[in-house]
Design a protein around this motif. Structure first.
Motif, PDB file in Angstrom:
ATOM      1  N   UNK A 118       0.824  -1.209   0.000  1.00 47.04           N
ATOM      2  CA  UNK A 118       0.000   0.000   0.000  1.00 47.04           C
ATOM      3  C   UNK A 118       0.861   1.263   0.000  1.00 47.04           C
ATOM      4  N   UNK A 119       1.961   1.255   0.752  1.00 47.95           N
ATOM      5  CA  UNK A 119       2.875   2.393   0.743  1.00 47.95           C
ATOM      6  C   UNK A 119       3.482   2.603  -0.638  1.00 47.95           C
ATOM      7  N   UNK A 120       3.876   1.509  -1.295  1.00 46.63           N
ATOM      8  CA  UNK A 120       4.450   1.610  -2.644  1.00 46.63           C
ATOM      9  C   UNK A 120       3.413   2.152  -3.621  1.00 46.63           C
ATOM     10  N   UNK A 121       2.175   1.685  -3.506  1.00 47.89           N
ATOM     11  CA  UNK A 121       1.110   2.194  -4.379  1.00 47.89           C
ATOM     12  C   UNK A 121       0.890   3.685  -4.183  1.00 47.89           C
ATOM     13  N   UNK A 141       9.985   1.629  -1.325  1.00 50.83           N
ATOM     14  CA  UNK A 141      10.156   0.603  -0.302  1.00 50.83           C
ATOM     15  C   UNK A 141      11.302  -0.308  -0.713  1.00 50.83           C
ATOM     16  N   UNK A 142      12.364  -0.311   0.077  1.00 48.18           N
ATOM     17  CA  UNK A 142      13.541  -1.134  -0.176  1.00 48.18           C
ATOM     18  C   UNK A 142      13.573  -2.254   0.859  1.00 48.18           C
ATOM     19  N   UNK A 143      13.809  -3.486   0.394  1.00 41.80           N
ATOM     20  CA  UNK A 143      13.957  -4.623   1.301  1.00 41.80           C
ATOM     21  C   UNK A 143      15.445  -4.944   1.376  1.00 41.80           C
ATOM     22  N   UNK A 161      16.149  -5.711  -2.737  1.00 44.57           N
ATOM     23  CA  UNK A 161      14.945  -5.661  -3.574  1.00 44.57           C
ATOM     24  C   UNK A 161      14.205  -4.359  -3.331  1.00 44.57           C
ATOM     25  N   UNK A 162      13.342  -4.021  -4.301  1.00 46.36           N
ATOM     26  CA  UNK A 162      12.533  -2.817  -4.189  1.00 46.36           C
ATOM     27  C   UNK A 162      11.094  -3.175  -4.539  1.00 46.36           C
ATOM     28  N   UNK A 163      10.151  -2.668  -3.769  1.00 45.75           N
ATOM     29  CA  UNK A 163       8.736  -2.844  -4.090  1.00 45.75           C
ATOM     30  C   UNK A 163       8.287  -1.598  -4.838  1.00 45.75           C
ATOM     31  N   UNK A 164       7.801  -1.799  -6.054  1.00 46.85           N
ATOM     32  CA  UNK A 164       7.318  -0.681  -6.866  1.00 46.85           C
ATOM     33  C   UNK A 164       5.920  -1.015  -7.378  1.00 46.85           C
TER      34      UNK A 164
END
Length: 77
Positions: A17-20, A25-27, A35-38
């Motif tokens: 939800x934050x990425x949206x 968001x970096x893991x 990794x990155x959430x996009x």
């Protein structure tokens, strides 16, 4: 925002939800980013997208075929 793998597993829905919402968001594994959430762009379906772009006068698909066309479809010609 950078989170650990453990935290990402625990809070995945919130991170998505934050990425949206536009947050990066970096893991990280330990302190190393891995990794990155996009978000994936969402495109809505537009009704009438081709309205006015298709010219009339094409084949009428609801009319019966002539014998010559029907023979081609059935592999007889």
């Amino acid at each position: 925002m950078q989170v650990t793998i453990h935290s990402a597993k625990t809070n995945l829905s919130k991170l998505i939800e934050l990425a949206k919402a536009g947050e990066e968001v970096i893991i990280a594994k330990g302190k190393v980013p891995v990794a990155k959430i996009v978000p994936i762009p969402q495109h809505g379906f537009t009704i009438g997208l081709l309205k006015g772009k298709i010219k009339p006068g094409g084949p009428d698909f609801f009319e019966p075929m002539g014998e010559d066309e029907l023979g081609l479809w059935e592999g007889k010609n």
